[in-house]
Design a protein around this motif. Sequence first.
Motif, PDB file in Angstrom:
ATOM      1  N   UNK A 116      12.716   4.424   2.356  1.00 29.69           N
ATOM      2  CA  UNK A 116      13.584   3.937   3.440  1.00 29.69           C
ATOM      3  C   UNK A 116      12.844   4.053   4.768  1.00 29.69           C
ATOM      4  N   UNK A 117      12.697   2.918   5.477  1.00 30.36           N
ATOM      5  CA  UNK A 117      12.006   2.933   6.763  1.00 30.36           C
ATOM      6  C   UNK A 117      12.965   2.726   7.937  1.00 30.36           C
ATOM      7  N   UNK A 118      14.187   2.296   7.642  1.00 28.34           N
ATOM      8  CA  UNK A 118      15.180   2.123   8.709  1.00 28.34           C
ATOM      9  C   UNK A 118      16.571   2.104   8.090  1.00 28.34           C
ATOM     10  N   UNK A 119      17.525   2.719   8.788  1.00 27.14           N
ATOM     11  CA  UNK A 119      18.932   2.703   8.368  1.00 27.14           C
ATOM     12  C   UNK A 119      19.758   2.210   9.546  1.00 27.14           C
ATOM     13  N   UNK A 120      20.654   1.272   9.276  1.00 29.32           N
ATOM     14  CA  UNK A 120      21.518   0.760  10.330  1.00 29.32           C
ATOM     15  C   UNK A 120      22.928   0.566   9.823  1.00 29.32           C
ATOM     16  N   UNK A 121      23.848   0.309  10.722  1.00 28.33           N
ATOM     17  CA  UNK A 121      25.233   0.043  10.352  1.00 28.33           C
ATOM     18  C   UNK A 121      25.740  -1.138  11.159  1.00 28.33           C
ATOM     19  N   UNK A 122      26.737  -1.832  10.639  1.00 29.80           N
ATOM     20  CA  UNK A 122      27.296  -2.960  11.371  1.00 29.80           C
ATOM     21  C   UNK A 122      28.625  -3.369  10.769  1.00 29.80           C
ATOM     22  N   UNK A 123      29.455  -4.031  11.577  1.00 32.50           N
ATOM     23  CA  UNK A 123      30.665  -4.669  11.055  1.00 32.50           C
ATOM     24  C   UNK A 123      30.322  -5.942  10.295  1.00 32.50           C
ATOM     25  N   UNK A 124      29.101  -6.459  10.510  1.00 29.80           N
ATOM     26  CA  UNK A 124      28.621  -7.638   9.784  1.00 29.80           C
ATOM     27  C   UNK A 124      27.142  -7.408   9.513  1.00 29.80           C
ATOM     28  N   UNK A 125      26.837  -6.856   8.327  1.00 27.61           N
ATOM     29  CA  UNK A 125      25.467  -6.445   8.030  1.00 27.61           C
ATOM     30  C   UNK A 125      24.487  -7.615   8.059  1.00 27.61           C
ATOM     31  N   UNK A 126      24.908  -8.775   7.590  1.00 25.80           N
ATOM     32  CA  UNK A 126      24.000  -9.929   7.584  1.00 25.80           C
ATOM     33  C   UNK A 126      23.653 -10.347   9.010  1.00 25.80           C
ATOM     34  N   UNK A 127      24.668 -10.441   9.878  1.00 24.24           N
ATOM     35  CA  UNK A 127      24.405 -10.831  11.262  1.00 24.24           C
ATOM     36  C   UNK A 127      23.530  -9.806  11.972  1.00 24.24           C
ATOM     37  N   UNK A 128      23.725  -8.531  11.669  1.00 21.56           N
ATOM     38  CA  UNK A 128      22.889  -7.497  12.290  1.00 21.56           C
ATOM     39  C   UNK A 128      21.442  -7.644  11.846  1.00 21.56           C
ATOM     40  N   UNK A 129      21.229  -7.994  10.576  1.00 21.71           N
ATOM     41  CA  UNK A 129      19.870  -8.196  10.083  1.00 21.71           C
ATOM     42  C   UNK A 129      19.206  -9.375  10.790  1.00 21.71           C
ATOM     43  N   UNK A 130      19.961 -10.437  11.032  1.00 23.64           N
ATOM     44  CA  UNK A 130      19.431 -11.596  11.761  1.00 23.64           C
ATOM     45  C   UNK A 130      18.941 -11.158  13.139  1.00 23.64           C
ATOM     46  N   UNK A 131      19.695 -10.258  13.782  1.00 21.57           N
ATOM     47  CA  UNK A 131      19.303  -9.768  15.106  1.00 21.57           C
ATOM     48  C   UNK A 131      17.968  -9.029  15.046  1.00 21.57           C
ATOM     49  N   UNK A 132      17.722  -8.278  13.973  1.00 22.98           N
ATOM     50  CA  UNK A 132      16.434  -7.599  13.814  1.00 22.98           C
ATOM     51  C   UNK A 132      15.298  -8.614  13.825  1.00 22.98           C
ATOM     52  N   UNK A 133      15.466  -9.689  13.068  1.00 23.43           N
ATOM     53  CA  UNK A 133      14.408 -10.695  12.986  1.00 23.43           C
ATOM     54  C   UNK A 133      14.273 -11.464  14.293  1.00 23.43           C
ATOM     55  N   UNK A 134      15.364 -11.623  15.016  1.00 22.73           N
ATOM     56  CA  UNK A 134      15.311 -12.317  16.305  1.00 22.73           C
ATOM     57  C   UNK A 134      14.539 -11.507  17.332  1.00 22.73           C
TER      58      UNK A 134
END
Length: 454
Positions: free
Chosen positions: A210-228
Amino acid sequence: MFAIVDIETTGGSAGRDKITEICILVHDGLAVVEKYSTLINPERRIPEYIARMTGISNEMVENAPKFYDVARKIVELTEGNIFVAHNVGFDYGFIQEEFRSLGYKWEREKLCTVRLSRKLLPRRISYSLGRLCESLGIPNEARHRAEGDAVATAKLFDLLLLKKAEHPTYRRHDIGEINATKIDKIKLHVLKKLPEETGVYYFLDRAGKIIYIGKSNNMRQRAIAHFSNSNRRAAFKMLDELIDVDFVKTGNELIALLHESEEIKTHKPKYNRMRKRDVFTHAIDWFADENGIINIQIVPYEKAQQPLISFTTYLSARDRLNEWMDEHALCMSYTGLNPQGGECLQRHVKKCYGICTGDEDADTYNLRAKKIVAQYQSEMKNYVLVGEGRHEEEQSLVLFENGRYAGYGYVDKGDPVNSPEDLKTFIKRAPYYPDADQLARGYLKKNTMKMVKI
């Protein structure tokens, strides 16, 4: 279908500069089937050196349409088409920023002819549009004008499609697959796996670590933000190591917050900065002295009797106490910071009302101190917070015992619960970290949950 695009601008920053000209060529994979080209009034002066380079003067754009006048046309010509440009990030970023300023979310699938050229036309001295086209014999009669560069890019694109068809490795690949970077491919993999639901997600490297742990109300949208945000060095490093993703649905944002914090302390991922420390060294404690005056002081964590909030360093505790002294006019003599007694420094600078000099009575002073205590200590010590579950037939449970977070769980709405005490049987116990209480308090300031006394 493809939309081959080139723009001219007032400068190189999408956040600061504006578009002065745009050309869009709609390409069906065989040939250009539609062309649109126009000057655009940037609503600001074009710098002289930019005007010399492009040949576009302030006089030329004075009566040209503004971006909002042509926005609908741009939407129509790019809708459903792959956005193609030479160094695509530049053109795409400017157009996206123009739409953002209009309050419109504009997104398209992108393809970069620079990246494609590097794969299909390797070992070139330069991959700039001018040098590359010159080396390939592609004419450009209007360099640094949108239509001239767009037409040259379209001819380059035609050549690249031919090269792809002849390439021993890439001829069987989709054009977008060839163009994709490793990060692009990982992004697709991650987004396919993550649901648009509340929970905690885990980024994993090649070894499954595990290199990063995050939380979100919308996990897919939060992942998109990482790539953005991949243009940031730390974010790019993380995404370069990212190979896989895992997740846990929590249904409830408070549980996501608590579970994320606990998991970060357990695994200590290299790219998480917050909540990694699991040893708390100091607390801000409170008590009433022999005169009935409320004292609020920093003490070693293990000596706290009625802790309001705990910290992993003394400095962070001191910062919070300083904030309280300013906000609530606390006296340094009753925060342990004036051991000599007498007039405190806060009183000297008129930030204390004089409890230390007898100019303020204890009851008045205590009213302000009690506001802090009430904010951090509830009269109810044992209770369960009930919220949304992971599906419609489930409820989430967050248990507090003696005022401390103790764990969470789930109960089906049809399960028999004869008394509030029965709710504890559905709880998965969690290791206690003081910041869990702080997370819960912060969440409940902004959100409401049903509270059941036990």
